[in-house]
Write an enzyme that holds these catalytic residues in place. Structure first.
Site, PDB file in Angstrom:
ATOM      1  N   ALA A 103      -0.773  30.788  -9.150  1.00 13.77           N
ATOM      2  CA  ALA A 103       0.385  31.012 -10.014  1.00 13.77           C
ATOM      3  C   ALA A 103       0.952  29.679 -10.484  1.00 13.77           C
ATOM      4  O   ALA A 103       0.825  28.644  -9.819  1.00 13.77           O
ATOM      5  CB  ALA A 103       1.443  31.812  -9.264  1.00 13.77           C
ATOM      6  N   ARG A 105       3.784  28.416 -10.526  1.00 14.58           N
ATOM      7  CA  ARG A 105       4.779  27.750  -9.675  1.00 14.58           C
ATOM      8  C   ARG A 105       4.142  26.995  -8.515  1.00 14.58           C
ATOM      9  O   ARG A 105       4.830  26.236  -7.818  1.00 14.58           O
ATOM     10  CB  ARG A 105       5.773  28.779  -9.134  1.00 14.58           C
ATOM     11  CG  ARG A 105       5.148  29.868  -8.270  1.00 14.58           C
ATOM     12  CD  ARG A 105       6.170  30.924  -7.894  1.00 14.58           C
ATOM     13  NE  ARG A 105       5.592  32.000  -7.083  1.00 14.58           N
ATOM     14  CZ  ARG A 105       4.979  33.065  -7.575  1.00 14.58           C
ATOM     15  NH1 ARG A 105       4.855  33.192  -8.896  1.00 14.58           N
ATOM     16  NH2 ARG A 105       4.499  34.003  -6.785  1.00 14.58           N
ATOM     17  N   TYR A 106       2.831  27.192  -8.280  1.00 16.00           N
ATOM     18  CA  TYR A 106       2.167  26.550  -7.149  1.00 16.00           C
ATOM     19  C   TYR A 106       1.313  25.350  -7.554  1.00 16.00           C
ATOM     20  O   TYR A 106       0.866  24.606  -6.676  1.00 16.00           O
ATOM     21  CB  TYR A 106       1.281  27.556  -6.408  1.00 16.00           C
ATOM     22  CG  TYR A 106       2.039  28.706  -5.794  1.00 16.00           C
ATOM     23  CD1 TYR A 106       3.103  28.481  -4.930  1.00 16.00           C
ATOM     24  CD2 TYR A 106       1.699  30.017  -6.081  1.00 16.00           C
ATOM     25  CE1 TYR A 106       3.807  29.538  -4.369  1.00 16.00           C
ATOM     26  CE2 TYR A 106       2.392  31.083  -5.532  1.00 16.00           C
ATOM     27  CZ  TYR A 106       3.447  30.831  -4.675  1.00 16.00           C
ATOM     28  OH  TYR A 106       4.151  31.873  -4.124  1.00 16.00           O
ATOM     29  N   ILE A 107       1.035  25.181  -8.819  1.00 17.33           N
ATOM     30  CA  ILE A 107       0.120  24.117  -9.249  1.00 17.33           C
ATOM     31  C   ILE A 107       0.867  23.116 -10.125  1.00 17.33           C
ATOM     32  O   ILE A 107       1.894  23.427 -10.726  1.00 17.33           O
ATOM     33  CB  ILE A 107      -1.100  24.686  -9.995  1.00 17.33           C
ATOM     34  CG1 ILE A 107      -0.667  25.560 -11.169  1.00 17.33           C
ATOM     35  CG2 ILE A 107      -1.986  25.471  -9.046  1.00 17.33           C
ATOM     36  CD1 ILE A 107      -1.817  26.137 -11.963  1.00 17.33           C
TER      37      ILE A 107
END
Length: 665
Positions: A103, A105-107
């Site tokens: 997602a 928001r994680y990368i």
């Protein structure tokens, strides 16, 4: 055309034009689709040298892109996976396995210095209002390399599509150098997953290529797929292999996928099956080999146009010269402005012109005093009069700077600026040499291992499944049930077939048909006379001889017909005899034979035995031809002896089909 029709037609054309230019097709100049260009523009605005959450980049980009966050996120992931302009951190997916990215928001991501070197120069970039008028976005980046040829692209618009394959960065830069000098060059695709490629039909990016997986068949019982063809994931490849195995084309004991950073699919074979025999079968029947058609459609001056790869390189060689010239001229302008400012500052302080304004009581008097003070130095200023901006800049010099002014340091700065101007003038006078050195500088910025050629260029013959099909299935016929096929377990094997073969059979009643290979097909219980492959070349070499009894003009006679089968329609039933009362007596595929006929005594026949030869009768090209009269007498027996040739020597042999008399049927 009605008003409504005109209205709908205009609406459709506007929509189609919008999709082509603003969504699906990249521009030749910078190689980007609009969403990609807006992502790069957002990154240039946000760049501070540190990694940024992809979610933040997507949110900021929505100021420019009107189609939502999903399309921005997917486009950013694809751009980052090209590893050309964006450095990534985190799980951006795996093109080998087909796994998606984490997602947003994680990368995280950030620009590479290479991106600014190639794309970024706001002073020579044209900007327009964004879709809501609140911001400015670039029309095109002044790209110095053919981005679309390096990264490749795919897009589907209204009534058209584009498919451009990626090429090796270093090879493209070297080709651009040659194009600067007017030299010839040749470029072929290069894929991140490696593999093997046949470019014999590439046609400068307008044809097609064949790509293959790299197979390691060194172990006879275990084959390893080490590199995948472009556009094929490990899951898709395994699915195609399992499908081929289920259809009987492969004989696999097990298949294991260990793909991670590199492809590794292991195939173990069944007994009596070996790797070297299965290589061609894998290429022919699975996604281990694919053909890719190419359509290099790009936007050129606002219109879609098919442009070959070499045309792209030559365009960008010319475009590189234009961009570098514009940048050099812009830099020269700034240096000239800086040189003038330093010169004005030196004269203003060294000649104590600032003292002349101490007693002035109005701004106009101050201005006149400064202008008058610079009159003797017009030659040093190139004859250009002082402007209001020059005067304003001089008046803003603080007293502390005036008191600490270092004349020698100022002169050194002026000499340095003049040296830079001379360097720029040299580059402008030798712009091709400068452009070539610029491309060399770009090459030095790129990691040699990351952008090494990964796909091997080779030449190979494309195989289809029929060419490599293994005939390893037995066809049997069960006379009790009337079924023929590969799953029939009763009876002796008649043929070894593959799933791509067809079967020709002729029954003892003269009916024949060509059918595809199937598990079970009902053909009747009359019995089989002949079975072979349903291939026209195979059948055309056989000569069929049929002796049958027919009723001609109210009299039953024995007819003989010799023929070849040169044409047929699959699944259509044919018969070698016609008429409801025509019945087969004997059939043969011997090339030559002697027919012995014994007649029934008591019918007043003077001669009770006669012989004829196959050679006495012509061979027809079609089984539908009319037969010739063999005899009109009643037969007691009829036998056939095969002969080696047309001489009188005979070899006794059993008849292939012993018919029965009509009155006993």
């Amino acid at each position: 055309m009605s008003q409504a029709d005109k209205l709908y037609r205009n609406y459709f054309l506007e929509y189609a034009s919008y999709v082509v230019r603003d969504r699906a097709i990249p521009d030749l100049v910078d190689g980007f689709k609009p969403v990609q260009r807006r992502i790069m523009h957002t990154l240039f605005e946000m760049d501070d040298g540190r990694f940024m959450k992809v979610a933040n980049v997507v949110g900021a980009c929505m100021k420019y892109h009107p189609h939502g966050d999903s399309s921005i996120y997917e486009a950013l992931v694809n751009l980052a996976n090209c590893e050309l302009f964006i450095e990534k951190q985190g799980n951006f997916g795996n093109f080998l396995t087909g796994d998606g990215a984490a997602a947003a928001r994680y990368i995280e991501c950030r620009l590479k210095p290479f991106a600014k070197k190639v794309l970024y120069n706001p002073e020579i970039t044209e900007y327009v209002d964004s879709y809501d008028g609140r911001n400015k976005e670039p029309v095109l980046f002044p790209a110095k390399i053919p981005v679309v040829a390096i990264q490749g692209t795919m897009g589907i618009a209204v009534g058209m599509s584009t498919q451009i394959l990626p090429h090796n960065l270093f090879e493209v830069l070297e080709a651009e150098k040659k194009a600067l000098r007017g030299k010839k060059f040749t470029l072929y695709p290069d894929f991140p997953g490696g593999g093997i490629m046949d470019v014999s039909e590439y046609d400068d990016g307008r044809g097609k290529i064949a790509v293959r997986a790299r197979l390691n068949a060194s172990d006879p019982k275990k084959l390893v797929i080490e590199e995948l063809p472009y556009g094929v994931t490990s899951d898709a490849l395994i699915e195609s292999i399992e499908k081929a195995n289920a259809s009987g084309r492969l004989k696999i004991a097990s298949i294991s996928d260990f793909t991670a950073e590199k492809a590794q699919i292991e195939i173990c074979w069944q007994r009596n099956v070996y790797s070297e025999d299965m290589v061609d079968v894998l290429y022919a029947t699975t996604d281990c080999e694919k053909k890719i058609s190419v359509n290099p459609l790009v936007i050129v001056d606002g219109y879609p146009k098919a442009v070959s790869i070499s045309e792209m390189i030559r365009f960008h060689a010319k475009h590189l010269v234009e961009v570098l010239t514009a940048e050099l001229q812009n830099d020269r302008k700034h240096l000239e402005e800086k040189l003038r400012a330093r010169t004005l500052e030196r004269i203003f302080i060294e000649e104590r012109i600032y003292k002349e304004i101490e007693t002035k009581k109005s701004a106009e008097e101050v201005r006149e005093a400064i202008v008058a003070g610079f009159v003797p130095f017009d030659a040093e200023l190139g004859g250009e009069p002082l402007t209001d901006e020059d005067i304003e800049r001089l008046l803003k010099i603080p007293i502390r700077r005036i008191s600490l002014f270092d004349i020698e340091r100022n002169k050194e700065e002026i000499r340095e600026i003049q040296g830079n101007i001379d360097t720029i003038d040299h580059h402008l006078a030798n712009i091709v040499d400068y452009a070539e050195s610029y491309l060399t500088e770009l090459e030095e910025m790129c990691d040699k291992e990351t952008f090494r050629r990964k796909t091997e260029i080779s030449s190979f013959q494309t195989l289809n499944a029929r060419q490599v099909a293994v005939r390893n299935m037995d066809v049997r016929y069960d006379p009790a049930t009337g079924y023929i096929g590969t799953s029939v377990k009763v009876g002796e094997p008649l043929l070894k077939v593959s799933p791509f073969d067809k079967i020709f059979y002729m029954k003892t009643n003269g009916e024949y048909r060509v059918i595809p290979v199937e598990d079970k097909t009902f053909i009747g219980t009359e019995g089989l006379f002949y079975v072979n492959y349903g291939d026209k070349e195979v059948l055309a070499n056989e000569v069929f001889t049929v002796i049958y009894r027919d009723k001609i003009r109210d009299k039953s006679v024995y007819q003989i017909k010799r023929f070849r089968i040169t044409s047929f329609t699959t699944d259509k039933m044919y018969s070698v005899v016609s008429g409801p009362k025509a019945k087969v007596k004997k059939m043969s595929i011997w090339p030559s034979a002697v027919i012995t006929m014994k007649f029934k005594p008591g019918y007043g026949y003077k001669i009770l035995e006669d012989t004829v030869r196959f050679a006495d009768f012509p061979i027809y090209k079609s089984p539908s031809a009319a037969g010739q009269k063999l005899t009109g007498k009643e037969l007691q027996s009829l036998s056939i002896r095969q002969t080696k040739d047309t001489s009188t020597s005979e070899e006794a042999a059993p008849s292939l089909l012993d018919g029965v008399d009509d009155d006993k049927r």
